[in-house]
Scaffold this motif. Structure first.
Motif, mmCIF file in Angstrom:
data_model
loop_
_atom_site.group_PDB
_atom_site.id
_atom_site.type_symbol
_atom_site.label_atom_id
_atom_site.label_comp_id
_atom_site.label_asym_id
_atom_site.label_seq_id
_atom_site.Cartn_x
_atom_site.Cartn_y
_atom_site.Cartn_z
ATOM 1 N N ARG A 10 14.395 37.366 -41.245
ATOM 2 C CA ARG A 10 14.022 35.951 -41.153
ATOM 3 C C ARG A 10 13.164 35.687 -39.919
ATOM 4 O O ARG A 10 12.191 34.940 -39.969
ATOM 5 N N MET A 11 13.538 36.285 -38.806
ATOM 6 C CA MET A 11 12.762 36.118 -37.574
ATOM 7 C C MET A 11 11.350 36.665 -37.767
ATOM 8 O O MET A 11 10.367 36.046 -37.362
ATOM 9 N N HIS A 12 11.248 37.807 -38.410
ATOM 10 C CA HIS A 12 9.939 38.401 -38.689
ATOM 11 C C HIS A 12 9.095 37.473 -39.558
ATOM 12 O O HIS A 12 7.908 37.269 -39.301
ATOM 13 N N ARG A 13 9.697 36.899 -40.593
ATOM 14 C CA ARG A 13 8.959 35.996 -41.492
ATOM 15 C C ARG A 13 8.515 34.738 -40.758
ATOM 16 O O ARG A 13 7.397 34.267 -40.952
ATOM 17 N N ILE A 14 9.361 34.201 -39.901
ATOM 18 C CA ILE A 14 9.000 33.009 -39.128
ATOM 19 C C ILE A 14 7.798 33.307 -38.248
ATOM 20 O O ILE A 14 6.816 32.559 -38.239
ATOM 21 N N ASN A 19 2.088 32.938 -36.957
ATOM 22 C CA ASN A 19 0.880 33.621 -36.505
ATOM 23 C C ASN A 19 -0.280 33.455 -37.482
ATOM 24 O O ASN A 19 -1.440 33.600 -37.102
ATOM 25 N N ARG A 20 0.009 33.137 -38.737
ATOM 26 C CA ARG A 20 -1.042 32.932 -39.731
ATOM 27 C C ARG A 20 -1.649 31.539 -39.676
ATOM 28 O O ARG A 20 -2.688 31.307 -40.284
ATOM 29 N N LEU A 21 -1.002 30.617 -39.002
ATOM 30 C CA LEU A 21 -1.519 29.256 -38.947
ATOM 31 C C LEU A 21 -2.876 29.228 -38.251
ATOM 32 O O LEU A 21 -3.067 29.829 -37.198
ATOM 33 N N ASP A 22 -3.801 28.506 -38.838
ATOM 34 C CA ASP A 22 -5.122 28.327 -38.245
ATOM 35 C C ASP A 22 -5.081 27.068 -37.386
ATOM 36 O O ASP A 22 -5.018 25.955 -37.912
ATOM 37 N N GLU A 32 -0.346 22.762 -29.309
ATOM 38 C CA GLU A 32 0.768 22.989 -28.386
ATOM 39 C C GLU A 32 2.082 23.160 -29.137
ATOM 40 O O GLU A 32 2.905 24.010 -28.793
ATOM 41 N N ARG A 33 2.278 22.390 -30.202
ATOM 42 C CA ARG A 33 3.493 22.522 -31.014
ATOM 43 C C ARG A 33 3.577 23.904 -31.660
ATOM 44 O O ARG A 33 4.646 24.518 -31.694
ATOM 45 N N VAL A 34 2.448 24.375 -32.164
ATOM 46 C CA VAL A 34 2.424 25.699 -32.786
ATOM 47 C C VAL A 34 2.708 26.768 -31.739
ATOM 48 O O VAL A 34 3.487 27.694 -31.983
ATOM 49 N N GLU A 35 2.094 26.670 -30.578
ATOM 50 C CA GLU A 35 2.340 27.655 -29.516
ATOM 51 C C GLU A 35 3.808 27.655 -29.098
ATOM 52 O O GLU A 35 4.400 28.712 -28.907
ATOM 53 N N THR A 36 4.399 26.469 -28.969
ATOM 54 C CA THR A 36 5.817 26.373 -28.625
ATOM 55 C C THR A 36 6.666 27.008 -29.713
ATOM 56 O O THR A 36 7.604 27.760 -29.429
ATOM 57 N N ALA A 37 6.327 26.729 -30.965
ATOM 58 C CA ALA A 37 7.081 27.307 -32.083
ATOM 59 C C ALA A 37 6.949 28.822 -32.111
ATOM 60 O O ALA A 37 7.884 29.524 -32.486
ATOM 61 N N ARG A 38 5.804 29.352 -31.709
ATOM 62 C CA ARG A 38 5.622 30.804 -31.662
ATOM 63 C C ARG A 38 6.427 31.434 -30.538
ATOM 64 O O ARG A 38 6.944 32.537 -30.674
ATOM 65 N N ASP A 39 6.522 30.732 -29.428
ATOM 66 C CA ASP A 39 7.218 31.285 -28.257
ATOM 67 C C ASP A 39 8.734 31.253 -28.399
ATOM 68 O O ASP A 39 9.421 32.162 -27.936
ATOM 69 N N LEU A 40 9.277 30.219 -29.021
ATOM 70 C CA LEU A 40 10.736 30.072 -29.093
ATOM 71 C C LEU A 40 11.446 31.226 -29.797
ATOM 72 O O LEU A 40 12.420 31.750 -29.251
ATOM 73 N N PRO A 41 11.012 31.663 -30.966
ATOM 74 C CA PRO A 41 11.719 32.797 -31.596
ATOM 75 C C PRO A 41 11.647 34.074 -30.755
ATOM 76 O O PRO A 41 12.598 34.847 -30.732
ATOM 77 N N GLU A 42 10.553 34.277 -30.049
ATOM 78 C CA GLU A 42 10.451 35.458 -29.201
ATOM 79 C C GLU A 42 11.428 35.367 -28.028
ATOM 80 O O GLU A 42 12.051 36.349 -27.655
ATOM 81 N N GLU A 43 11.579 34.164 -27.464
ATOM 82 C CA GLU A 43 12.540 33.985 -26.372
ATOM 83 C C GLU A 43 13.963 34.209 -26.867
ATOM 84 O O GLU A 43 14.764 34.851 -26.195
ATOM 85 N N VAL A 44 14.280 33.684 -28.025
ATOM 86 C CA VAL A 44 15.614 33.877 -28.601
ATOM 87 C C VAL A 44 15.853 35.350 -28.863
ATOM 88 O O VAL A 44 16.923 35.887 -28.592
ATOM 89 N N SER A 45 14.847 36.029 -29.379
ATOM 90 C CA SER A 45 14.964 37.456 -29.657
ATOM 91 C C SER A 45 15.251 38.234 -28.381
ATOM 92 O O SER A 45 16.073 39.149 -28.377
ATOM 93 N N LEU A 46 14.593 37.872 -27.300
ATOM 94 C CA LEU A 46 14.846 38.548 -26.028
ATOM 95 C C LEU A 46 16.268 38.299 -25.540
ATOM 96 O O LEU A 46 16.904 39.186 -24.988
#
Length: 62
Positions: A10-14, A19-22, A32-46
């Protein structure tokens, strides 16, 4: 183990979908919302990754 696989998938799909969003045609607030959304799952993963020790201890008893 299967639950970990499902969560990882699920994390991979998110991340893949985000990352596909233009964002070139979006305004600054949307970018900024997209960048925040991209960063949050990576932070949770860490935080929940196998290197932190918490995950290994939580599954040792199962």
């Amino acid at each position: 183990m299967e639950q970990n696989f499902k969560q990882g998938y699920r994390m991979h799909r998110i991340l893949s979908n985000l990352n596909r969003l233009d964002v070139d045609g979006k305004d600054d607030a949307d970018r900024e919302r997209v960048e925040t959304a991209r960063d949050l799952p990576e932070e949770v993963s860490l935080l929940t990754g196998p290197g932190d020790g918490a995950g290994a201890d939580a599954h040792a008893d199962s």
